[in-house]
Design a protein around this motif. Structure first.
Motif, PDB file in Angstrom:
ATOM      1  N   SER A   1     -10.562   3.260   0.708  1.00  0.00           N
ATOM      2  CA  SER A   1      -9.791   4.442   1.110  1.00  0.00           C
ATOM      3  C   SER A   1      -8.690   4.755   0.106  1.00  0.00           C
ATOM      4  CB  SER A   1      -9.206   4.244   2.508  1.00  0.00           C
ATOM      5  OG  SER A   1      -8.195   3.248   2.519  1.00  0.00           O
ATOM      6  N   MET A   2      -8.121   3.728  -0.535  1.00  0.00           N
ATOM      7  CA  MET A   2      -7.120   3.951  -1.571  1.00  0.00           C
ATOM      8  C   MET A   2      -7.735   4.693  -2.753  1.00  0.00           C
ATOM      9  SD  MET A   2      -3.979   3.600  -2.640  1.00  0.00           S
ATOM     10  CE  MET A   2      -3.104   2.186  -1.928  1.00  0.00           C
ATOM     11  N   MET A   3      -8.914   4.275  -3.165  1.00  0.00           N
ATOM     12  CA  MET A   3      -9.596   4.946  -4.269  1.00  0.00           C
ATOM     13  C   MET A   3      -9.850   6.410  -3.930  1.00  0.00           C
ATOM     14  SD  MET A   3     -12.376   1.985  -5.276  1.00  0.00           S
ATOM     15  CE  MET A   3     -13.078   2.916  -6.647  1.00  0.00           C
ATOM     16  N   GLN A   4     -10.279   6.659  -2.711  1.00  0.00           N
ATOM     17  CA  GLN A   4     -10.568   8.035  -2.302  1.00  0.00           C
ATOM     18  C   GLN A   4      -9.301   8.879  -2.242  1.00  0.00           C
ATOM     19  OE1 GLN A   4     -12.588   6.841   1.282  1.00  0.00           O
ATOM     20  NE2 GLN A   4     -14.623   7.106   0.365  1.00  0.00           N
ATOM     21  N   TYR A   5      -8.187   8.271  -1.854  1.00  0.00           N
ATOM     22  CA  TYR A   5      -6.915   8.999  -1.803  1.00  0.00           C
ATOM     23  C   TYR A   5      -6.421   9.324  -3.216  1.00  0.00           C
ATOM     24  CZ  TYR A   5      -2.130  10.263  -0.551  1.00  0.00           C
ATOM     25  OH  TYR A   5      -0.958  10.937  -0.384  1.00  0.00           O
ATOM     26  N   ALA A   6      -6.476   8.320  -4.100  1.00  0.00           N
ATOM     27  CA  ALA A   6      -5.966   8.499  -5.464  1.00  0.00           C
ATOM     28  C   ALA A   6      -6.882   9.358  -6.319  1.00  0.00           C
ATOM     29  CB  ALA A   6      -5.751   7.144  -6.118  1.00  0.00           C
ATOM     30  N   LYS A   7      -8.174   9.400  -5.957  1.00  0.00           N
ATOM     31  CA  LYS A   7      -9.161  10.181  -6.715  1.00  0.00           C
ATOM     32  C   LYS A   7      -9.157   9.795  -8.200  1.00  0.00           C
ATOM     33  CE  LYS A   7      -9.393  14.324  -3.790  1.00  0.00           C
ATOM     34  NZ  LYS A   7      -8.581  13.859  -2.649  1.00  0.00           N
ATOM     35  N   TYR A   8      -9.301   8.495  -8.459  1.00  0.00           N
ATOM     36  CA  TYR A   8      -9.283   8.006  -9.845  1.00  0.00           C
ATOM     37  C   TYR A   8     -10.352   8.686 -10.694  1.00  0.00           C
ATOM     38  CZ  TYR A   8      -6.615   4.131  -7.796  1.00  0.00           C
ATOM     39  OH  TYR A   8      -5.695   3.373  -7.127  1.00  0.00           O
ATOM     40  N   ASP A   9      -9.983   9.009 -11.923  1.00  0.00           N
ATOM     41  CA  ASP A   9     -10.963   9.542 -12.871  1.00  0.00           C
ATOM     42  C   ASP A   9     -11.926   8.451 -13.329  1.00  0.00           C
ATOM     43  OD1 ASP A   9     -10.113  12.396 -13.368  1.00  0.00           O
ATOM     44  OD2 ASP A   9      -8.222  11.352 -13.711  1.00  0.00           O
TER      45      ASP A   9
ATOM     46  N   ARG B   1       0.826  -1.207   0.000  1.00  0.00           N
ATOM     47  CA  ARG B   1       0.000   0.000   0.000  1.00  0.00           C
ATOM     48  C   ARG B   1       0.861   1.259   0.000  1.00  0.00           C
ATOM     49  NH1 ARG B   1      -5.257   1.557   1.616  1.00  0.00           N
ATOM     50  NH2 ARG B   1      -5.348   3.652   2.520  1.00  0.00           N
ATOM     51  N   GLU B   2       1.896   1.268   0.842  1.00  0.00           N
ATOM     52  CA  GLU B   2       2.746   2.440   0.960  1.00  0.00           C
ATOM     53  C   GLU B   2       3.453   2.751  -0.353  1.00  0.00           C
ATOM     54  OE1 GLU B   2       1.233   1.371   4.506  1.00  0.00           O
ATOM     55  OE2 GLU B   2       2.480   0.024   3.300  1.00  0.00           O
ATOM     56  N   TRP B   3       3.928   1.716  -1.034  1.00  0.00           N
ATOM     57  CA  TRP B   3       4.594   1.916  -2.322  1.00  0.00           C
ATOM     58  C   TRP B   3       3.643   2.553  -3.332  1.00  0.00           C
ATOM     59  CZ3 TRP B   3       9.536   1.381  -4.188  1.00  0.00           C
ATOM     60  CH2 TRP B   3       9.680   1.440  -5.570  1.00  0.00           C
ATOM     61  N   TYR B   4       2.421   2.038  -3.386  1.00  0.00           N
ATOM     62  CA  TYR B   4       1.457   2.570  -4.339  1.00  0.00           C
ATOM     63  C   TYR B   4       1.120   4.019  -4.016  1.00  0.00           C
ATOM     64  CZ  TYR B   4      -2.464   2.757  -7.583  1.00  0.00           C
ATOM     65  OH  TYR B   4      -3.294   3.099  -8.630  1.00  0.00           O
ATOM     66  N   LEU B   5       0.926   4.318  -2.742  1.00  0.00           N
ATOM     67  CA  LEU B   5       0.655   5.699  -2.339  1.00  0.00           C
ATOM     68  C   LEU B   5       1.798   6.619  -2.752  1.00  0.00           C
ATOM     69  CD1 LEU B   5      -0.813   5.090   1.235  1.00  0.00           C
ATOM     70  CD2 LEU B   5      -2.071   5.960  -0.756  1.00  0.00           C
ATOM     71  N   ASN B   6       3.034   6.127  -2.619  1.00  0.00           N
ATOM     72  CA  ASN B   6       4.205   6.899  -3.032  1.00  0.00           C
ATOM     73  C   ASN B   6       4.159   7.221  -4.514  1.00  0.00           C
ATOM     74  OD1 ASN B   6       7.067   6.539  -4.432  1.00  0.00           O
ATOM     75  ND2 ASN B   6       7.420   7.542  -2.463  1.00  0.00           N
ATOM     76  N   ARG B   7       3.740   6.246  -5.340  1.00  0.00           N
ATOM     77  CA  ARG B   7       3.659   6.471  -6.789  1.00  0.00           C
ATOM     78  C   ARG B   7       2.557   7.481  -7.128  1.00  0.00           C
ATOM     79  NH1 ARG B   7       7.596   6.639  -9.135  1.00  0.00           N
ATOM     80  NH2 ARG B   7       8.085   7.312  -7.040  1.00  0.00           N
ATOM     81  N   ILE B   8       1.435   7.411  -6.420  1.00  0.00           N
ATOM     82  CA  ILE B   8       0.373   8.398  -6.637  1.00  0.00           C
ATOM     83  C   ILE B   8       0.879   9.799  -6.287  1.00  0.00           C
ATOM     84  CG2 ILE B   8      -1.887   9.205  -5.833  1.00  0.00           C
ATOM     85  CD1 ILE B   8      -2.109   6.833  -7.696  1.00  0.00           C
ATOM     86  N   ASP B   9       1.567   9.908  -5.152  1.00  0.00           N
ATOM     87  CA  ASP B   9       2.108  11.207  -4.735  1.00  0.00           C
ATOM     88  C   ASP B   9       3.114  11.741  -5.764  1.00  0.00           C
ATOM     89  OD1 ASP B   9       0.587  11.118  -2.445  1.00  0.00           O
ATOM     90  OD2 ASP B   9       2.216  10.420  -1.152  1.00  0.00           O
ATOM     91  N   ALA B  10       3.945  10.842  -6.310  1.00  0.00           N
ATOM     92  CA  ALA B  10       4.940  11.265  -7.301  1.00  0.00           C
ATOM     93  C   ALA B  10       4.265  11.775  -8.569  1.00  0.00           C
ATOM     94  CB  ALA B  10       5.873  10.097  -7.623  1.00  0.00           C
ATOM     95  N   ILE B  11       3.221  11.098  -9.001  1.00  0.00           N
ATOM     96  CA  ILE B  11       2.491  11.535 -10.196  1.00  0.00           C
ATOM     97  C   ILE B  11       1.904  12.925  -9.970  1.00  0.00           C
ATOM     98  CG2 ILE B  11       0.466  11.091 -11.655  1.00  0.00           C
ATOM     99  CD1 ILE B  11       0.977   8.062 -11.138  1.00  0.00           C
TER     100      ILE B  11
END
Length: 457
Positions: A337-345, A297-307
């Motif tokens: 909660s991941m979906m809400q954080y990433a705010k996917y289109d 989860r943390e790795w994926y969140l990091n990639r979202i933040d980088a984007i």
């Protein structure tokens, strides 16, 4: 290559199911058949050869193809001599059933065996079953110029690699498409040049995992120790440099492999679209480990933040699976909660469907009740509905560069196109034509579409 130039009084009809790779493969098959003198028909009743390019990623996809094959065989009874074949994923996985048990097809062709189609057709015409599902470590079809089966002449796929080395426990792709191998970058860039010269204005670079693209030279592709001569970020830049008027997209990225170098390349070039499809599958680390996704989860969140940091305003979409083996309610809520954080289109959302032969089928019990899977999926769909709607409402009052692609399905007086973030935008036609870039001011929106008017053009 123009299909109408090749005639032997035989015609083929082809349907494609599943991922963009399958649609791209259909264009390779069309090229091979054209060289054998087959013309394309969009009327199945005129076809001497009917091919289904199939998908095995989920049980429902296989059921859909089986039903279609049953219907086609009813047509075949009215047209003696018609041949029916299946390509790609179902071909490799279910060849015996389709050929012998159910007797639904005459030809079965795996994803690395398209070159053998002429011989397989000859065998089938002679009353034998034509079968070749052998996988290859070298085949990329780099020398074959695909016949474009789209009807807008503006957007096209370019396959940059084949196969997959990721062994996600739920996925059949490594078994049906074989090991990963990358295509010669010179042929990729040349294909992009050719498409642009023919009026195309957008290309999508395709691979099961584009971020792991590695070119090591013709002699060293299977040598793990060989030096990488070109990675995906460098390839992306090379294609972007073909022409600033040629938009570049790509699919699909893997969270474990998409690096900041790719993100900085996107940010550097205006014509590389600010849109990334980044499948998450689950938002819970334990579930991701069972899925063998090789990130947490943390790795994926990091990639979202980088984007978000490197490409402000970048569109992000995802794949989400509900009810994977052993998924608890807490793990499901982590996905929400991941979906809400990433705010996917947008997202492609499914409940888990066990696929025979996968690691998950061998190692884990499919123990989440169907009713629970459906309920969790409904909750995921509702979250995505709200995210998509809010993201689009937030675009009201903004102006986007849009590539005109086609006439709107609902109104002949309106154009339909997409912005860099891959959002569909509808606007009045005016004096513009397909292939133009126009600036559109957004006036209204729903969860799927933006509507506006052209400004400054």
């Amino acid at each position: 290559l123009v299909l109408s130039e090749f005639k032997n009084n035989k015609h083929f009809y082809i349907e494609s199911y599943g991922c963009a790779m399958n649609f791209s493969d259909s264009e390779i098959v069309a090229s091979i058949l054209a060289k054998q003198g087959y013309g394309l028909t969009t009327n199945i009743f005129d076809a001497d050869l009917v091919l289904l390019n199939t998908c095995s990623i989920r049980e429902k996809a296989e059921q859909t193809v089986r039903m279609r094959l049953t219907n086609i065989n009813q047509i075949k009874k009215q047209k003696p001599g018609m041949l029916v074949g299946v390509l790609v994923c179902m071909a490799e996985r279910l060849k015996s059933k389709l050929l012998e048990e159910e007797k639904l097809v005459d030809i079965v062709v795996g994803p690395d065996a398209y070159r053998s189609l002429p011989e397989l057709l000859e065998e089938a015409e002679g009353g034998q079953k034509g079968v070749n599902v052998l996988l290859s470590r070298e085949e990329t079809y780099a020398d074959i110029s695909p016949v474009r089966l789209d009807n807008n002449g503006i957007t096209a796929f370019i396959s940059i690699m084949r196969g997959c080395d990721n062994m996600c426990s739920f996925c059949v792709v490594p078994f049906t498409r074989g090991r990963e191998r990358s295509r010669n970058p010179e042929t990729i860039v040349q294909e992009a040049h050719d498409l642009f010269s023919r009026g195309y204005r957008e290309v999508t670079l395709l691979g099961q995992n584009v971020d792991s693209y590695k070119w090591k030279g013709e002699e060293n592709q299977t040598n793990k120790e060989a030096a990488v001569l070109m990675n995906f970020a460098q390839l992306l830049e090379a294609v972007a440099q073909v022409n600033p008027l040629l938009r570049v997209r790509f699919s699909t990225s893997h969270p474990k492999d998409i690096g900041d170098d790719v993100l900085h390349t996107i940010a550097k070039y205006h014509n590389i679209c600010n849109y990334i499809h980044l499948p998450v599958q689950s938002g819970n680390s334990a579930c991701l480990e069972r899925m063998n996704r090789t990130y947490d989860r943390e790795w994926y969140l990091n990639r979202i933040d980088a984007i978000r940091r490197i490409i402000p305003g970048c569109g992000i979409s995802s794949d989400v699976i509900a009810g994977f083996c052993g998924e608890t309610e807490e793990e499901h809520l982590d996905t929400i909660s991941m979906m809400q954080y990433a705010k996917y289109d947008m997202s492609y959302m499914y409940y888990y469907s066990e696929r025979p032969g996968t690691m998950a089928a061998k190692k884990y019990a499919d123990d989440v009740p169907l009713e629970t899977k459906k309920r969790r999926l409904a909750e995921i769909v509702e979250v995505q509905y709200q995210l998509s709607l809010q993201n689009n409402l937030d675009d009201i009052g903004k102006t986007f560069e849009v590539l005109v692609e086609k006439t709107s399905k609902k109104n002949e007086e309106e154009w339909c196109g997409r912005n860099q973030q891959n959002k569909v935008i509808i606007f009045p036609k005016g004096n513009h034509k397909v292939g133009d870039y126009v600036n559109v001011y957004i006036e209204s929106a729903n969860k799927a579409t933006l509507k506006g008017r052209v400004v400054g053009n």
